[in-house]
Design an enzyme around this catalytic site. Structure first.
Site, PDB file in Angstrom:
ATOM      1  N   GLU A  37      10.168  -2.338   4.035  1.00 31.24           N
ATOM      2  CA  GLU A  37       9.405  -2.236   2.783  1.00 31.24           C
ATOM      3  C   GLU A  37      10.336  -1.864   1.622  1.00 31.24           C
ATOM      4  O   GLU A  37      10.236  -2.430   0.527  1.00 31.24           O
ATOM      5  CB  GLU A  37       8.294  -1.191   2.928  1.00 31.24           C
ATOM      6  CG  GLU A  37       7.179  -1.663   3.858  1.00 31.24           C
ATOM      7  CD  GLU A  37       6.146  -0.591   4.172  1.00 31.24           C
ATOM      8  OE1 GLU A  37       5.064  -0.966   4.636  1.00 31.24           O
ATOM      9  OE2 GLU A  37       6.406   0.598   3.977  1.00 31.24           O
TER      10      GLU A  37
ATOM     11  N   LYS B 191       5.442   6.506   2.012  1.00 29.82           N
ATOM     12  CA  LYS B 191       5.098   5.305   2.761  1.00 29.82           C
ATOM     13  C   LYS B 191       5.706   5.391   4.161  1.00 29.82           C
ATOM     14  O   LYS B 191       6.566   6.209   4.420  1.00 29.82           O
ATOM     15  CB  LYS B 191       5.652   4.060   2.050  1.00 29.82           C
ATOM     16  CG  LYS B 191       4.938   3.789   0.735  1.00 29.82           C
ATOM     17  CD  LYS B 191       5.395   2.504   0.052  1.00 29.82           C
ATOM     18  CE  LYS B 191       5.523   1.349   0.973  1.00 29.82           C
ATOM     19  NZ  LYS B 191       4.296   1.036   1.733  1.00 29.82           N
TER      20      LYS B 191
ATOM     21  N   GLY C 142       0.831  -1.203   0.000  1.00 34.81           N
ATOM     22  CA  GLY C 142       0.000   0.000   0.000  1.00 34.81           C
ATOM     23  C   GLY C 142       0.863   1.250   0.000  1.00 34.81           C
ATOM     24  O   GLY C 142       2.083   1.192  -0.180  1.00 34.81           O
ATOM     25  N   ALA C 143       0.219   2.392   0.208  1.00 35.03           N
ATOM     26  CA  ALA C 143       0.949   3.664   0.278  1.00 35.03           C
ATOM     27  C   ALA C 143       0.095   4.663   1.052  1.00 35.03           C
ATOM     28  O   ALA C 143      -1.121   4.495   1.168  1.00 35.03           O
ATOM     29  CB  ALA C 143       1.229   4.198  -1.120  1.00 35.03           C
ATOM     30  N   ASP C 144       0.756   5.681   1.568  1.00 37.52           N
ATOM     31  CA  ASP C 144       0.023   6.765   2.237  1.00 37.52           C
ATOM     32  C   ASP C 144      -0.358   7.854   1.238  1.00 37.52           C
ATOM     33  O   ASP C 144      -1.380   8.518   1.406  1.00 37.52           O
ATOM     34  CB  ASP C 144       0.876   7.330   3.374  1.00 37.52           C
ATOM     35  CG  ASP C 144       1.180   6.250   4.403  1.00 37.52           C
ATOM     36  OD1 ASP C 144       0.216   5.682   4.948  1.00 37.52           O
ATOM     37  OD2 ASP C 144       2.363   5.940   4.626  1.00 37.52           O
TER      38      ASP C 144
ATOM     39  N   GLY D 248       3.523   5.055   7.073  1.00 41.29           N
ATOM     40  CA  GLY D 248       2.500   5.326   8.085  1.00 41.29           C
ATOM     41  C   GLY D 248       2.436   4.228   9.129  1.00 41.29           C
ATOM     42  O   GLY D 248       2.103   4.467  10.287  1.00 41.29           O
TER      43      GLY D 248
HETATM   44  C1  5RP Z   1       3.325   0.971   6.223  1.00 42.97           C
HETATM   45  C2  5RP Z   1       2.961   1.587   4.922  1.00 42.97           C
HETATM   46  C3  5RP Z   1       1.572   1.331   4.415  1.00 42.97           C
HETATM   47  O1  5RP Z   1       1.657   0.801   3.134  1.00 42.97           O
HETATM   48  C4  5RP Z   1       0.822   2.638   4.370  1.00 42.97           C
HETATM   49  O2  5RP Z   1       0.873   3.236   5.657  1.00 42.97           O
HETATM   50  C5  5RP Z   1      -0.629   2.432   3.951  1.00 42.97           C
HETATM   51  O3  5RP Z   1      -1.308   1.745   4.954  1.00 42.97           O
HETATM   52  P1  5RP Z   1      -2.833   1.338   4.851  1.00 42.97           P
HETATM   53  O4  5RP Z   1      -2.940   0.299   3.787  1.00 42.97           O
HETATM   54  O5  5RP Z   1      -3.161   0.817   6.223  1.00 42.97           O
HETATM   55  O6  5RP Z   1      -3.624   2.570   4.503  1.00 42.97           O
HETATM   56  O7  5RP Z   1       3.724   2.255   4.276  1.00 42.97           O
HETATM   57  O8  5RP Z   1       4.604   1.376   6.650  1.00 42.97           O
END
Ligand code: 5RP
Length: 219
Positions: A103, A94, A82-84, A96
């Site tokens: 990662e 990324k 995923g990503a923020d 969060g």
């Molecule tokens: C974790 C990350 C996650 O991919 C990012 O925070 C997105 O999280 P979510 O899918 O819970 O929205 O980088 O370090």
């Protein structure tokens, strides 16, 4: 649909990008949790997974999916995470979930980064989401001062969080990152920075985005 339903939608859609018979790179977060649950349905058709966090490892193993140590793998056809935030070129913020270092390590093993997000993560310019930076604890104050001086950012220590690598996270507010690669390269050179949460060198090659209209493929 709720945000979690959109995350589940793209988590399932990511199965189409898994190369059967191979080891899969697996990210971290609530969207990836849905992907892991979907991956369990084809677990007998993959050679295992390389995981980017203790949390993802635990979830994979709970499903009976073999987790391989990253150091035993030379190449992964695909890394799914995923990503923020993600921009139109696949550059991402990324971290969060504080898993950014592992990662980036697993993404570096992979030929292709497939990003899975709900539509709220798509931005024109990165930076509205506070930029996570993993730092060696003794460098935290100096790195925070450097962000203020170099980019006018306000770094806050993420309290109560220790990364899987025993380090701290700074979240940097107030940035407008128009040159993601340049900022990533610059910050990477500051003493005490373990990983900056800009993924430009390891940007997404494909982004599956979930919205009320369904899953669209960006890039
Ligand atoms: C974790 C990350 C996650 O991919 C990012 O925070 C997105 O999280 P979510 O899918 O819970 O929205 O980088 O370090």
């Amino acid at each position: 649909m709720t945000q979690d339903e959109l995350k589940a939608l793209v988590g399932r859609a990511a199965l189409d990008h898994v190369v059967l018979g191979s080891v899969v790179g697996v990210g971290t977060g609530s969207t990836v949790n849905h992907f892991i649950d979907a991956l369990a349905t084809i677990k007998d058709r993959i050679a295992g997974a390389v995981s980017s966090s203790v949390k993802s490892t635990e979830r994979l193993q709970a499903h009976g999916i073999t987790v391989l140590d990253a150091s035993t793998v030379e190449r992964l056809p695909v890394y799914i995470d995923g990503a923020d935030e993600i921009d139109g070129r696949g550059n991402m913020i990324k971290g969060g979930g504080a898993a950014l270092t592992r990662e980036k390590i697993v993404a570096d093993l992979a030929e292709r980064f497939v990003c899975i997000v709900d539509a709220s993560k798509r931005v024109e310019v990165l930076g509205a989401y506070p930029l996570p930076v993993e730092v060696i604890p003794m460098a935290a104050a100096q790195v925070a001062r450097r962000f203020a001086k170099a980019f006018g950012g306000r770094a806050e220590l993420r309290t109560g969080v220790v990364t899987d690598n025993g380090n701290q996270i700074l979240d940097v507010h107030g940035l407008r990152i128009t040159d993601p690669l340049g900022v990533e390269v610059e910050v990477n050179q500051w003493p005490g920075v373990v990983t900056v949460g800009i993924f430009a060198r390891h940007r997404a090659r494909i982004c599956l985005m979930g919205s009320a209209q369904g899953v669209s493929t960006l890039m």
